[in-house]
Scaffold this active site. Structure first.
Site, PDB file in Angstrom:
ATOM      1  N   HIS A   1       0.879  -1.187   0.000  1.00  0.00           N
ATOM      2  CA  HIS A   1       0.000   0.000   0.000  1.00  0.00           C
ATOM      3  C   HIS A   1       0.904   1.221   0.000  1.00  0.00           C
ATOM      4  O   HIS A   1       1.820   1.325   0.819  1.00  0.00           O
ATOM      5  CB  HIS A   1      -0.884  -0.023   1.242  1.00  0.00           C
ATOM      6  CG  HIS A   1      -2.037   0.926   1.194  1.00  0.00           C
ATOM      7  ND1 HIS A   1      -1.872   2.289   1.180  1.00  0.00           N
ATOM      8  CD2 HIS A   1      -3.375   0.701   1.149  1.00  0.00           C
ATOM      9  CE1 HIS A   1      -3.077   2.863   1.136  1.00  0.00           C
ATOM     10  NE2 HIS A   1      -3.993   1.926   1.113  1.00  0.00           N
TER      11      HIS A   1
ATOM     12  N   ARG B   1      -6.371  10.216  -0.173  1.00  0.00           N
ATOM     13  CA  ARG B   1      -6.100  10.754  -1.520  1.00  0.00           C
ATOM     14  C   ARG B   1      -7.389  10.914  -2.321  1.00  0.00           C
ATOM     15  O   ARG B   1      -7.529  11.844  -3.106  1.00  0.00           O
ATOM     16  CB  ARG B   1      -5.098   9.853  -2.252  1.00  0.00           C
ATOM     17  CG  ARG B   1      -3.658  10.092  -1.790  1.00  0.00           C
ATOM     18  CD  ARG B   1      -2.682   9.110  -2.370  1.00  0.00           C
ATOM     19  NE  ARG B   1      -2.847   7.794  -1.794  1.00  0.00           N
ATOM     20  CZ  ARG B   1      -2.826   6.655  -2.446  1.00  0.00           C
ATOM     21  NH1 ARG B   1      -2.630   6.666  -3.754  1.00  0.00           N
ATOM     22  NH2 ARG B   1      -2.971   5.506  -1.822  1.00  0.00           N
TER      23      ARG B   1
HETATM   24  O1  MEZ Z   1      -9.181  -2.197  -0.167  1.00  0.00           O
HETATM   25  C1  MEZ Z   1      -8.333  -1.763   0.607  1.00  0.00           C
HETATM   26  O2  MEZ Z   1      -7.230  -2.270   0.701  1.00  0.00           O
HETATM   27  C2  MEZ Z   1      -8.639  -0.556   1.412  1.00  0.00           C
HETATM   28  C3  MEZ Z   1     -10.059  -0.156   1.507  1.00  0.00           C
HETATM   29  C4  MEZ Z   1      -7.636   0.130   1.939  1.00  0.00           C
HETATM   30  C5  MEZ Z   1      -7.617   1.571   2.217  1.00  0.00           C
HETATM   31  O3  MEZ Z   1      -6.727   2.248   1.702  1.00  0.00           O
HETATM   32  O4  MEZ Z   1      -8.463   2.070   2.953  1.00  0.00           O
END
Ligand code: MEZ
Length: 531
Positions: free
Chosen positions: A317, A337
């Site tokens: 992420h 974002r």
């Molecule tokens: O689907 C995801 O991983 C999610 C909702 C994460 C996020 O950034 O909130």
């Protein structure tokens, strides 16, 4: 608490905010993205992978840490006595997250006797940690076809089309099901859902409960499981799948995590919903994952003869917290974002469109912090700014408190007011794109073994879009439970056996591949007790 260098850099971000808020950086071309990924994305670091020498994926590469577990030694002997099971049910659900709970509810609807086993407590899972939302094309300007196109492209055209088709076509009904069960989605006064964009979406289809959508969904599912009085065996891990003499899944050997007692559960069908692997900290990355995300389901399924699809692809992420160190790696939701915050480097420059897909955004941050030397040094690491005050500039005062209160609180605990100051972020290990290969019925290669949720691979291809994971745990969790419940009516479990473990270990040993660690891992070993 900030160093002088950090303060100087933050001043540049403040200075440029006015212009940066209205500046829209261009989207990258497909060629630019490919080149960026090849150079900076962790999935492309060849030396971090090993080739499996045994099992259904023999000859394929997986992260080194995963290879050691897949080819590890069982926690039990193959001659473990299975003759008097401690539990006997129609459907055994392994895992107490969103997929496991959804599966249990639907299996229960078929009239089957169902039991959930979970190594922690029901709800202790990555579902609980998902923040920003769940996708569903249920608005007039959207359609499952557009949703499919976004997700297929975002996943590098590698998704199993029939699984992705199922995901997007069943999405509106999945969100309706959750809403009817009592999930408190964000709504307008007229009752319509508020939806936003995520990275790589061409329509606003992210439904959210502020920035704790997963927790709200899990709360609701857990209530439903408990209200139905579906038995839940907490603090009990599955350590091996049991097959019958015909090779059909027929239960699991369980480990009581508190007493270390080994137990046997016999079942007519088994649903594997054990989640992901972030706690393996691939390539030394921090993680946004729940404590129990240790790839157990992949190990169990692999030893029993299941095939894995794309086990070499992980999701980092882009925005894990890089500072302060107490929350290092914690998720800073993509919704930040979606609401207008941009990624800004040490010189106060916006360096990427805020809603590129996750793999591309993560790679661009790594490039900024390495080759370009435009990262901000923290006390013991590096990061880039996520300029959160832009959100209120764009949407008005009060937006942060209303839409992302959990983020405001998480940083507020450390004296950082995200309405006024930007925050530092760096990629964090978030999701396992690959996993057990299933068909549209959620069946694995092992008869009577179903799988759903993050343990599954192939739904999203080689990169997943935000909000499609909360969706897949519901869609495939429900299907797995329904199908396992129905199958339980037509099947019988023969004599229980663990012969497959012996055979797998023998084969691995013959190939010189057996690793000397015990698996499944069950819990991360931060204290180094098992070293
Ligand atoms: O689907 C995801 O991983 C999610 C909702 C994460 C996020 O950034 O909130």
């Amino acid at each position: 608490m900030y160093t002088e260098e950090m303060k100087k850099s933050m001043a540049k971000v403040d200075e440029n905010r006015e212009n940066n808020t209205s500046y829209e950086p261009p989207r990258m071309t497909a060629e630019e993205k490919e080149a960026l990924l090849a150079e900076y994305h962790p999935d492309y670091k060849k030396e971090e992978f090993s080739v499996l020498l045994t099992g259904e994926n023999k000859g394929e590469k997986v992260p080194k840490e995963l290879a050691a577990l897949l080819l590890g030694k069982s926690r039990i002997n193959a001659d473990f006595d299975l003759s008097s099971p401690d539990y006997d049910v129609d459907v055994l659900v392994i895992g107490g997250g969103g997929a496991g709970a959804s599966a249990a509810i639907e299996a229960h609807n078929t009239g089957a006797s169902v039991m959930i086993v979970t190594k922690l407590r029901i709800g202790d899972a990555n579902t609980m940690m998902a923040e920003g939302g769940i996708q569903a094309a249920d608005k007039p300007n959207d359609s499952p076809a557009v949703h499919f196109t976004d997700a297929y492209g975002g996943g590098h055209f590698a998704a199993k089309k029939e699984l992705l088709y199922k995901l997007v076509t069943e999405a509106p009904e999945a969100v309706k099901w959750l809403n009817d069960l009592g999930v408190e989605f964000d709504k307008r006064e007229d009752g319509t859902m508020i939806t936003t964009h995520g990275g790589g979406t061409s329509r606003k289809r992210m439904h959210a409960a502020k920035d704790y959508t997963g927790a709200e969904i899990m709360r609701t599912l857990r209530d439903e499981v408990l209200n139905r009085q579906i038995p839940v065996v907490d603090f009990t891990a599955a350590v091996e799948l049991i097959l019958d003499e015909e090779g059909k899944a027929a239960g699991a050997v369980l480990l009581n995590m508190e007493t270390n007692a080994l137990l046997t559960a016999r079942a007519k069908t088994v649903v594997l919903a054990t989640g992901g692997a972030g706690r393996l900290h691939y390539q030394g990355f921090p993680t946004s994952n729940h404590y129990g995300a240790t790839a157990d389901g992949l190990v169990l399924a692999y030893r029993a003869g299941a095939k894995l699809l794309y086990p070499d692809t992980l999701q980092y992420h882009p925005t894990g917290a890089a500072y302060p160190e107490q929350i290092f790696g914690a998720l800073v939701t993509e919704k930040v974002r979606s609401l207008g915050a941009k990624l800004v480097n040490a010189d106060g420059e916006v360096f990427i469109h805020p809603l590129e897909t996750r793999d591309v955004s993560a790679a661009s941050i790594i490039r900024e912090c390495t080759k370009r030397g435009k990262g901000v040094k923290t006390v013991d690491g590096v990061g880039v700014w996520l300029d959160t005050p832009m959100i209120e500039k764009k949407n008005g005062e009060g937006t942060i408190e209303k839409r992302i209160p959990a983020m405001m609180r998480m940083f507020g605990e450390y004296g950082i007011d995200i309405r006024k100051e930007p925050i530092l972020v760096y990629p964090t290990l978030h999701y396992q794109n690959g996993g057990v290969d299933i068909n549209t019925q959620c069946e694995t290669k092992v008869k009577n073994l179903y799988a759903a949720g993050e343990v599954v691979g192939g739904i999203h291809g080689r990169n997943r879009l935000m909000g499609n994971s909360l969706l897949d745990v519901i869609v495939f969790g429900r299907n797995a439970g329904r199908n396992a419940g129905k199958r339980a009516k037509e099947t019988t479990a023969g004599k229980l056996t663990l012969k497959h473990i012996e055979e797998f270990e023998r084969e691995a040993e013959k190939n010189g591949a057996l690793s000397d660690i015990q698996s499944p891992m069950l819990l991360p070993d931060y204290a180094g007790k098992n070293k």
